[in-house]
Each structure stands twice: as structure tokens, then as C-alpha cells.
Design an enzyme around this catalytic site. Structure first.
Site, PDB file in Angstrom:
ATOM      1  N   ARG A 197       0.828  -1.213   0.000  1.00  0.00           N
ATOM      2  CA  ARG A 197       0.000   0.000   0.000  1.00  0.00           C
ATOM      3  C   ARG A 197       0.857   1.255   0.000  1.00  0.00           C
ATOM      4  O   ARG A 197       0.499   2.256  -0.623  1.00  0.00           O
ATOM      5  CB  ARG A 197      -0.916  -0.013   1.235  1.00  0.00           C
ATOM      6  CG  ARG A 197      -1.896   1.132   1.249  1.00  0.00           C
ATOM      7  CD  ARG A 197      -2.990   0.914   2.266  1.00  0.00           C
ATOM      8  NE  ARG A 197      -4.016   1.936   2.189  1.00  0.00           N
ATOM      9  CZ  ARG A 197      -4.368   2.709   3.210  1.00  0.00           C
ATOM     10  NH1 ARG A 197      -3.791   2.557   4.388  1.00  0.00           N
ATOM     11  NH2 ARG A 197      -5.307   3.610   3.059  1.00  0.00           N
TER      12      ARG A 197
ATOM     13  N   HIS B 162       0.527   4.534  -2.488  1.00  0.00           N
ATOM     14  CA  HIS B 162       0.359   5.910  -2.011  1.00  0.00           C
ATOM     15  C   HIS B 162       1.532   6.789  -2.433  1.00  0.00           C
ATOM     16  O   HIS B 162       1.357   7.960  -2.748  1.00  0.00           O
ATOM     17  CB  HIS B 162       0.191   5.928  -0.487  1.00  0.00           C
ATOM     18  CG  HIS B 162      -1.190   5.565  -0.045  1.00  0.00           C
ATOM     19  ND1 HIS B 162      -1.869   6.226   0.944  1.00  0.00           N
ATOM     20  CD2 HIS B 162      -2.035   4.604  -0.486  1.00  0.00           C
ATOM     21  CE1 HIS B 162      -3.082   5.689   1.098  1.00  0.00           C
ATOM     22  NE2 HIS B 162      -3.197   4.703   0.256  1.00  0.00           N
TER      23      HIS B 162
ATOM     24  N   ASN C  45      -3.179   9.426   4.958  1.00  0.00           N
ATOM     25  CA  ASN C  45      -2.101   8.482   5.252  1.00  0.00           C
ATOM     26  C   ASN C  45      -2.177   7.957   6.677  1.00  0.00           C
ATOM     27  O   ASN C  45      -1.351   7.143   7.081  1.00  0.00           O
ATOM     28  CB  ASN C  45      -0.738   9.173   5.082  1.00  0.00           C
ATOM     29  CG  ASN C  45      -0.268   9.100   3.656  1.00  0.00           C
ATOM     30  OD1 ASN C  45      -0.662   8.211   2.917  1.00  0.00           O
ATOM     31  ND2 ASN C  45       0.576  10.029   3.289  1.00  0.00           N
TER      32      ASN C  45
ATOM     33  N   HIS D  39      -6.272  -5.663  -2.543  1.00  0.00           N
ATOM     34  CA  HIS D  39      -7.133  -5.800  -1.363  1.00  0.00           C
ATOM     35  C   HIS D  39      -7.419  -7.261  -1.033  1.00  0.00           C
ATOM     36  O   HIS D  39      -8.251  -7.543  -0.181  1.00  0.00           O
ATOM     37  CB  HIS D  39      -8.426  -5.001  -1.544  1.00  0.00           C
ATOM     38  CG  HIS D  39      -8.208  -3.509  -1.504  1.00  0.00           C
ATOM     39  ND1 HIS D  39      -9.191  -2.597  -1.756  1.00  0.00           N
ATOM     40  CD2 HIS D  39      -7.101  -2.781  -1.214  1.00  0.00           C
ATOM     41  CE1 HIS D  39      -8.704  -1.356  -1.639  1.00  0.00           C
ATOM     42  NE2 HIS D  39      -7.426  -1.447  -1.323  1.00  0.00           N
TER      43      HIS D  39
HETATM   44  C1  HEM Z   1      -8.972   1.473  -6.152  1.00  0.00           C
HETATM   45  C2  HEM Z   1      -8.950   2.405  -5.234  1.00  0.00           C
HETATM   46  C3  HEM Z   1      -8.497   2.142  -3.832  1.00  0.00           C
HETATM   47  C4  HEM Z   1      -9.129   2.561  -2.720  1.00  0.00           C
HETATM   48  C5  HEM Z   1     -10.397   3.407  -2.658  1.00  0.00           C
HETATM   49  C6  HEM Z   1      -8.391   2.058  -1.591  1.00  0.00           C
HETATM   50  C7  HEM Z   1      -8.722   2.295  -0.278  1.00  0.00           C
HETATM   51  C8  HEM Z   1      -8.177   1.630   0.800  1.00  0.00           C
HETATM   52  C9  HEM Z   1      -8.617   1.779   2.157  1.00  0.00           C
HETATM   53  C10 HEM Z   1      -9.711   2.714   2.630  1.00  0.00           C
HETATM   54  C11 HEM Z   1      -7.893   0.913   2.908  1.00  0.00           C
HETATM   55  C12 HEM Z   1      -8.038   0.649   4.409  1.00  0.00           C
HETATM   56  C13 HEM Z   1      -7.093   1.496   5.185  1.00  0.00           C
HETATM   57  C14 HEM Z   1      -7.332   1.309   6.659  1.00  0.00           C
HETATM   58  O1  HEM Z   1      -8.430   1.571   7.140  1.00  0.00           O
HETATM   59  O2  HEM Z   1      -6.384   0.911   7.349  1.00  0.00           O
HETATM   60  C15 HEM Z   1      -6.989   0.226   2.020  1.00  0.00           C
HETATM   61  C16 HEM Z   1      -6.089  -0.726   2.409  1.00  0.00           C
HETATM   62  C17 HEM Z   1      -5.156  -1.290   1.561  1.00  0.00           C
HETATM   63  N1  HEM Z   1      -4.957  -0.974   0.238  1.00  0.00           N
HETATM   64 FE1  HEM Z   1      -6.176   0.129  -0.911  1.00  0.00          FE
HETATM   65  N2  HEM Z   1      -7.316   1.341  -2.040  1.00  0.00           N
HETATM   66  C18 HEM Z   1      -7.329   1.379  -3.399  1.00  0.00           C
HETATM   67  C19 HEM Z   1      -6.396   0.811  -4.246  1.00  0.00           C
HETATM   68  C20 HEM Z   1      -5.277   0.141  -3.802  1.00  0.00           C
HETATM   69  C21 HEM Z   1      -4.153  -0.212  -4.623  1.00  0.00           C
HETATM   70  C22 HEM Z   1      -4.009   0.162  -6.099  1.00  0.00           C
HETATM   71  C23 HEM Z   1      -3.282  -0.888  -3.842  1.00  0.00           C
HETATM   72  C24 HEM Z   1      -1.933  -1.463  -4.182  1.00  0.00           C
HETATM   73  C25 HEM Z   1      -1.576  -1.858  -5.376  1.00  0.00           C
HETATM   74  C26 HEM Z   1      -3.884  -0.978  -2.521  1.00  0.00           C
HETATM   75  C27 HEM Z   1      -3.363  -1.663  -1.471  1.00  0.00           C
HETATM   76  C28 HEM Z   1      -3.926  -1.726  -0.219  1.00  0.00           C
HETATM   77  C29 HEM Z   1      -3.460  -2.625   0.827  1.00  0.00           C
HETATM   78  C30 HEM Z   1      -2.371  -3.670   0.689  1.00  0.00           C
HETATM   79  C31 HEM Z   1      -4.221  -2.330   1.955  1.00  0.00           C
HETATM   80  C32 HEM Z   1      -4.085  -2.957   3.343  1.00  0.00           C
HETATM   81  C33 HEM Z   1      -3.129  -2.120   4.159  1.00  0.00           C
HETATM   82  C34 HEM Z   1      -2.738  -2.727   5.498  1.00  0.00           C
HETATM   83  O3  HEM Z   1      -3.235  -3.776   5.879  1.00  0.00           O
HETATM   84  O4  HEM Z   1      -1.891  -2.109   6.177  1.00  0.00           O
HETATM   85  N3  HEM Z   1      -5.068  -0.312  -2.536  1.00  0.00           N
HETATM   86  N4  HEM Z   1      -7.174   0.684   0.740  1.00  0.00           N
HETATM   87  C1  LIG Z   2       2.616   6.045   9.497  1.00  0.00           C
HETATM   88  C2  LIG Z   2       2.455   7.499   9.696  1.00  0.00           C
HETATM   89  O1  LIG Z   2       3.387   8.255   9.622  1.00  0.00           O
HETATM   90  N1  LIG Z   2       1.212   7.916   9.915  1.00  0.00           N
HETATM   91  C3  LIG Z   2       0.882   9.305  10.162  1.00  0.00           C
HETATM   92  C4  LIG Z   2      -0.226   9.743   9.227  1.00  0.00           C
HETATM   93  O2  LIG Z   2      -0.746  10.996   9.557  1.00  0.00           O
HETATM   94  C5  LIG Z   2      -1.147  11.186  10.895  1.00  0.00           C
HETATM   95  C6  LIG Z   2      -1.641  12.598  11.038  1.00  0.00           C
HETATM   96  O3  LIG Z   2      -2.657  12.851  10.126  1.00  0.00           O
HETATM   97  C7  LIG Z   2       0.013  10.899  11.867  1.00  0.00           C
HETATM   98  O4  LIG Z   2      -0.431  11.025  13.201  1.00  0.00           O
HETATM   99  C8  LIG Z   2       0.514   9.489  11.618  1.00  0.00           C
HETATM  100  O5  LIG Z   2       1.650   9.233  12.419  1.00  0.00           O
END
Ligand code: HEM
Ligand SMILES: CC(=O)N[C@H]1CO[C@H](CO)[C@@H](O)[C@@H]1O
Ligand SMILES: *[C@@H]1O[C@H](CO)[C@@H](O)[C@H](O)[C@H]1NC(C)=O
Length: 326
Positions: free
Chosen positions: A63, A67, A94, A194
Site C-alpha cells: 500500500r 500511495h 495516510n 485488497h
Molecule cells: C482502487 C482504489 C483504492 C481505494 C479506494 C483504496 C482504499 C483503501 C482503504 C480505505 C484501505 C483501508 C485502510 C485502513 O483503514 O487501514 C486500504 C487498504 C489497503 N490498500 Fe487500498 N485502495 C485502493 C487501491 C489500492 C491499490 C491500487 C493498492 C496497491 C496496489 C492498494 C493496497 C492496499 C493494501 C495492501 C491495503 C491494506 C493495508 C494494510 O493492511 O496495512 N489499494 N485501501
Molecule cells: C505512518 C504514519 O506516519 N502515519 C501518520 C499519518 O498521519 C497522521 C496525522 O494525520 C500521523 O499522526 C501518523 O503518524
């Protein structure tokens, strides 16, 4: 005589170009062949060590790459730490980037730096690590293009509007990805990321508690899955609670994500819409039924994602420490 000399000089130049891949500042798979041939082995070792310590390394790093590339281009701008808390990673979008992704890049860069100081960019280390975590989760192996330079701008204020929201519909998703030269097919394939990782409850709470005036629950959600989500995420839940995004095989990089979409188990609106919108449904069906098609499309899209807004040649810098500008 003169002729032979000229010819050997030309051959020499060709050999250097072929070996270094440094043609007009383009990305190339063998970019570090002469200057840091061990770079990929070193990054892989750091990644695998870190993965063996904590699984979160995998989704967090994947992710982080996404980003990074969507804000200022793939230039490691997301890794910069600001003492004032106003760098890219400090933006509200972020907030949920897991620390293990940052840690992976910082450690891998330190390991690379001890062998080839000042040569490999943090942006390239992140691109290699993102590939390596996919492989570590059982996903497809692919080659990564290299030669990115690290960016000189990292501002929280420049994040908003550059990342997709989980509430996006298909048109909004396509528009945002098109800005980064990615097609609908690329977007659908990259969403397959995802299949790994976690989401906090607030990112989809609207779908189970306040969908519309007539229906509390999003009707495109499978009812059993909706109930499971309510159990895992009661209203006013602790905001730090996160759940698996792929309820079936959360720790494996596979095509279960698309099978989930077909059965109404997409977590975000932006996931489920890929199946409910008729224009993208056939691709989702294809990826759900043919893992090879998904893997191929994912590889193509990851390589394209890695080309987004890259700095080349003399642009930017090769950061010594990924968290600070030189
Ligand atoms: C298509 C549009 C996308 C949206 C709207 C989106 C949105 C999100 C959101 C809201 C989360 C949850 C974050 C949280 O609450 O911790 C998430 C997690 C994640 N996203 Fe996406 N994402 C998108 C595309 C992508 C892409 C293109 C990738 C990588 C190629 C990606 C990889 C991930 C991964 C691996 C997680 C899990 C992160 C973790 O477990 O730390 N996403 N995404
Ligand atoms: C991993 C990281 O640096 N997260 C930061 C993202 O932004 C918030 C503030 O909006 C910080 O508190 C987090 O440490
Ligand atoms: C998209 O591609 C065009 C043409 O190759 C290029 O000029 C532009 O910089 C690219 N945009 C991004 C965000 O990479």
C-alpha cells in the site's frame, strides 16, 4: 586504423548502455547492473526477514508503494519525516499507513547503503520491496524497472485529491487512475491488492449502518457478510479496530478478492462497484475464474504504476536516509 579505433569505442559505448540500461534517463530493469548488482538480493533479504517477524509488512509495503506513486509520483516522497508533522505521510489520508511499510524501506535502504553508498534511490528500494512482498504472499514474480530518483517535495497539503476514496464509484475510480496513466483494466487489477491486509471500521461503516434513507445496509452486500461486518464493527467501535479485507484468504495474494466481489463480499463501495457496474463486471468475472489472467494484468499494472511521475537522470536526488532530504 582510425576506423577500427572508432568502431571499438562505439562497441564499448553500446556495451555500457546495454549493461547499465542508462538510455536517456529511462527506467530499466538492469539499471544498477554495474553500480550495485546485489541491490535486489539485498532488498529481498531485508523484506523476507521483516516478513518473518510480522506479516503486516506485506500489506503495509504494497500500500505504501501505491500511495507514494499517486502523490508526486514514485519518488519516496511518502517516506519523508517532517519535524513539523506536515510531510506527505502526515496527511489524514495516510493516517492508516502501517509503520511496518516505512520500516521495511528504511531498513532495506540501510542494508543497500552499506554495500553501494549513494547509488540506489529510496524510490527504487520501495518498488523492489513492493514486488517482493507480493511474492512473499504467494503472488506472481515479475521484474521491476529501476532508475527512479528521490523527490524533493513531501507535503501533507498536496495529498488531498490524489488518492481514491473507498466511497468512489467506477467513474471516479477511472478518472483518478487515468490521471496516472492507468486504464480501467489496470485499476481493476491493482484493486486486487485488497486480497491482503486490513481496514479500519470507519472506512466502510456507512455501508452497514447508514447506507440510504430507505436501507440501512448497502443492498449490494451479501446479507451474511453484512452481519459479520456488524459483529466485527459495532457502532461506536474502538477506532483502532481493523478487519481483514479478504475474509476468505486474508494472508494469500490470490484472486479470491474477485470471487468475493462476485458473491457480494467486497468490503468498500469502491471494491463492490467493480462487480455491480456492468462495464467492469466481465473483467471481474474473468479474474475470478482465471487466476492467470489476473496475475498477468496485475504485473502489467504494477509496472505501469511504477512509472508514474518518476524523476530520472539528474532530477531529484539519491537520498542517503529515506526519511530526510540530503
Ligand atoms: C482502487 C482504489 C483504492 C481505494 C479506494 C483504496 C482504499 C483503501 C482503504 C480505505 C484501505 C483501508 C485502510 C485502513 O483503514 O487501514 C486500504 C487498504 C489497503 N490498500 Fe487500498 N485502495 C485502493 C487501491 C489500492 C491499490 C491500487 C493498492 C496497491 C496496489 C492498494 C493496497 C492496499 C493494501 C495492501 C491495503 C491494506 C493495508 C494494510 O493492511 O496495512 N489499494 N485501501
Ligand atoms: C505512518 C504514519 O506516519 N502515519 C501518520 C499519518 O498521519 C497522521 C496525522 O494525520 C500521523 O499522526 C501518523 O503518524
Ligand atoms: C503519462 O504519460 C505521459 C505521456 O507518456 C507523460 O507525459 C506523463 O508525465 C505521464 N503522467 C504521469 C503521471 O506519469
Amino acid at each position: 586504423m582510425e576506423d577500427t579505433r572508432q568502431r571499438s569505442i562505439i562497441y564499448c559505448l553500446i556495451a555500457v548502455v546495454v549493461l547499465t540500461g542508462k538510455v536517456n534517463g529511462q527506467l530499466a530493469e538492469n539499471f544498477y547492473a554495474l553500480t550495485c548488482p546485489m541491490v535486489e538480493a539485498i532488498v529481498k533479504q531485508t523484506v523476507n526477514t521483516k516478513v518473518s517477524q510480522t506479516f503486516t509488512t506485506i500489506p503495509a509495503t504494497l500500500r505504501l508503494f501505491f500511495h507514494d506513486c499517486f502523490v508526486e509520483g514514485c519518488d519516496a516522497s511518502v517516506i519523508i519525516a517532517s519535524p513539523n508533522g506536515d510531510a506527505e505521510k502526515d496527511a489524514p489520508d495516510n493516517l492508516s499507513l502501517a509503520g511496518d511499510g516505512f520500516d521495511t524501506v528504511i531498513k532495506a535502504k540501510q542494508a543497500v547503503e552499506s554495500v553501494c553508498p549513494g547509488v540506489v534511490s529510496c524510490a527504487d528500494v520501495l518498488a523492489i520491496a513492493a514486488r517482493d512482498v507480493v511474492v512473499a504472499a504467494g503472488g506472481p514474480l515479475f521484474n521491476v524497472e529501476l532508475g527512479r530518483r528521490d523527490g524533493l517535495i513531501s507535503k501533507a497539503s498536496r495529498v488531498a485529491g490524489n488518492l481514491p476514496l473507498p466511497t468512489f464509484n467506477l467513474v471516479q475510480l477511472n478518472t483518478m487512475f487515468a490521471k496516472h496513466n492507468l486504464t480501467e483494466l489496470d485499476m481493476i487489477a491493482l484493486s486486487g491488492a485488497h486480497t491482503l491486509g486490513f481496514s479500519h471500521c470507519n472506512r466502510f461503516a456507512n455501508r452497514i449502518y447508514s447506507f440510504s434513507p430507505t436501507s440501512k445496509v448497502d443492498p449490494s452486500l451479501d446479507p451474511t457478510y453484512a452481519t459479520q461486518l456488524m459483529d466485527a464493527c459495532p457502532q461506536n467501535v474502538d477506532p483502532s479496530i481493523a478487519i481483514n479485507m479478504d475474509p476468505v484468504t486474508p494472508n494469500t495474494f490470490d484472486n479470491a478478492y474477485y470471487q468475493n466481489l462476485v458473491s457480494g463480499k467486497g468490503l468498500f463501495t469502491s471494491d463492490q462497484v467493480l462487480f455491480t457496474d456492468p462495464s467492469s463486471q466481465s473483467t471481474v468475472n474473468d479474474f475470478a475464474n482465471n487466476p492467470g489472467d489476473f496475475n498477468q494484468a496485475f504485473i502489467t499494472a504494477m509496472r505501469k504504476l511504477g512509472q508514474t511521475g518518476v524523476k530520472l537522470g539528474n532530477q531529484g536526488e539519491i537520498r542517503k536516509d529515506c526519511t530526510t532530504f540530503n
